[in-house]
Scaffold this active site. Structure first.
Site, PDB file in Angstrom:
ATOM      1  N   ASP A  75       6.628  74.720  10.677  1.00 37.94           N
ATOM      2  CA  ASP A  75       6.960  74.599   9.258  1.00 37.94           C
ATOM      3  C   ASP A  75       6.025  75.525   8.485  1.00 37.94           C
ATOM      4  O   ASP A  75       5.275  76.308   9.085  1.00 37.94           O
ATOM      5  CB  ASP A  75       6.823  73.151   8.770  1.00 37.94           C
ATOM      6  CG  ASP A  75       7.780  72.843   7.600  1.00 37.94           C
ATOM      7  OD1 ASP A  75       7.791  73.629   6.628  1.00 37.94           O
ATOM      8  OD2 ASP A  75       8.496  71.839   7.667  1.00 37.94           O
ATOM      9  N   GLY A 101       5.054  79.239   9.745  1.00 43.72           N
ATOM     10  CA  GLY A 101       5.887  80.429   9.624  1.00 43.72           C
ATOM     11  C   GLY A 101       7.038  80.225   8.677  1.00 43.72           C
ATOM     12  O   GLY A 101       7.070  79.270   7.897  1.00 43.72           O
ATOM     13  N   ASP A 102       8.014  81.121   8.778  1.00 45.52           N
ATOM     14  CA  ASP A 102       9.166  81.177   7.878  1.00 45.52           C
ATOM     15  C   ASP A 102      10.431  81.044   8.710  1.00 45.52           C
ATOM     16  O   ASP A 102      10.692  81.869   9.604  1.00 45.52           O
ATOM     17  CB  ASP A 102       9.148  82.520   7.137  1.00 45.52           C
ATOM     18  CG  ASP A 102      10.323  82.708   6.195  1.00 45.52           C
ATOM     19  OD1 ASP A 102      11.201  81.821   6.134  1.00 45.52           O
ATOM     20  OD2 ASP A 102      10.384  83.763   5.540  1.00 45.52           O
ATOM     21  N   HIS A 106      21.338  70.966   5.039  1.00 50.79           N
ATOM     22  CA  HIS A 106      21.898  70.476   3.771  1.00 50.79           C
ATOM     23  C   HIS A 106      21.150  71.045   2.559  1.00 50.79           C
ATOM     24  O   HIS A 106      21.629  70.938   1.428  1.00 50.79           O
ATOM     25  CB  HIS A 106      21.939  68.950   3.744  1.00 50.79           C
ATOM     26  CG  HIS A 106      20.632  68.284   3.443  1.00 50.79           C
ATOM     27  ND1 HIS A 106      20.553  67.057   2.842  1.00 50.79           N
ATOM     28  CD2 HIS A 106      19.338  68.668   3.668  1.00 50.79           C
ATOM     29  CE1 HIS A 106      19.293  66.714   2.691  1.00 50.79           C
ATOM     30  NE2 HIS A 106      18.540  67.666   3.189  1.00 50.79           N
TER      31      HIS A 106
END
Length: 348
Positions: free
Chosen positions: A214, A238-239, A258
């Site tokens: 995350d 990270g991304d 979502h």
């Protein structure tokens, strides 16, 4: 003069008809109930009732509030089942109200403070314009996307992470009991927050290892550091739009898709697919809306997505379309006792 004090121009029959329109009243007064709830939580009223009933005067003295206004707010929330007002003038917590305390398992205090925060109130106020422009109320109010805003506001980011942990504390156990995880291998929890779900999985399946992925500031405050899990996990910041950890046997995306419109979901899924070997399983854990318009509690969550993130809740067919376009095959959808289902897909 016909009418009742406080309701000029009405008659008893009018009042009776108003009482029968409770669903409409619930909608009209919804923001009042939310504000009342936020007020008592911020003043610590549920925590003061942990040892038993107290009068409004006692509560006011201990919380630094005024007894008269507090009694009236408590009376309103008692009508919603969170408190119980006795004939002797004392108030007590109900079973539903217990989770408003800060020190109980499954506490929902952080979730209450998040969803009654000005971020969500301002976003909801913008729904009228959202219907006309398609722009989220949050973007209109803050001129920056939701998660970018959290990245610049540490207190709001911490509140968000704590609220997500509280909302999913019991849900994680229900998910883990509803899906047959393997006895060995590595589970990669992508955008897994503080690691509540991963902790539950590793605890229930001692042969598994885990990777929590995350934002760096989120994984720094992880929940995995226990003696029982020692040596079986690692964290990585990270991304999710750039790259995710490779080498996993099961990948998790819990309450992630979502948050995003379809084009961004496809980007996330493509990033995850690049990290996965063929045959590896992906578990998308999200609410699954019925395809026939049957009422579902996630419909309200769908409006939260509309207000804040341009995301949406989806049907099984809509999930299958996203997965197929991203190099996955949908295997099955397993319901859980919680709001979410487990959508099992396989990298092809």
């Amino acid at each position: 003069m016909t009418g009742t004090p406080g309701t000029p121009g009405t008659t008893p029959s009018d009042l009776n008809s108003h009482r029968s329109a409770s669903p409409l009243h619930d909608l009209m007064y919804g923001h009042i109930h939310a504000s009342a709830l936020r007020a008592v939580v911020l003043h610590g009223i549920p925590d003061l009732l942990a040892d038993g009933p107290l009068t409004a005067e006692d509560l006011a003295a201990r919380s630094g509030t005024q007894a008269g206004p507090l009694r009236r707010v408590m009376r309103l929330l008692a009508m919603r089942g969170l408190f119980r007002e006795a004939q002797d003038g004392t108030f007590a917590l109900t079973g539903s109200g217990e989770v408003l305390r800060a020190d109980v398992p499954g506490s929902q205090r952080a979730a209450v403070l998040l969803f009654t925060d000005e971020m969500f109130r301002r976003s909801a106020d913008g729904l009228m314009d959202t219907l006309r422009t398609g722009q989220t109320g949050f973007d209109a109010a803050y001129a920056v996307p939701f998660f970018d805003y959290l990245g610049t506001e540490p207190d709001k980011s911490s509140l968000f992470d704590n609220a997500m942990s509280s909302l999913t504390s019991g849900v994680n156990e229900q998910i883990t009991r509803s899906y047959p995880f393997p006895d060995s291998g590595t589970v990669v929890d992508v955008a897994g927050g503080r690691g509540g779900l991963l902790r539950e999985i590793l605890t229930r399946f001692p042969g598994l290892r885990g990777v929590l992925f995350d934002r760096p500031e989120t994984v720094a405050d992880h929940l995995l550091d226990s003696e029982e899990l020692k040596g079986r996990w690692e964290t990585e910041g990270g991304d999710i739009f750039a790259a995710v950890p490779r080498g996993g046997d099961v990948y998790l995306l819990k309450n992630i898709l979502h948050d995003w419109p379809d084009e961004d979901c496809l980007r996330v899924l493509a990033t995850v697919r690049r990290a996965m070997a063929s045959g590896t399983r992906l578990l998308v854990i999200d609410a699954v809306l019925p395809g026939d318009g049957t009422p579902h509690p996630a419909v309200a969550l769908d409006i939260v997505m509309l207000m804040t993130l341009q995301g949406r809740e989806r049907t099984a067919a809509e999930f299958e379309d996203l997965l197929t376009r991203s190099g996955f095959r949908l295997n099955r959808v397993l319901p859980t006792p919680a709001l979410t289902s487990v959508i099992e897909a396989e990298a092809v």
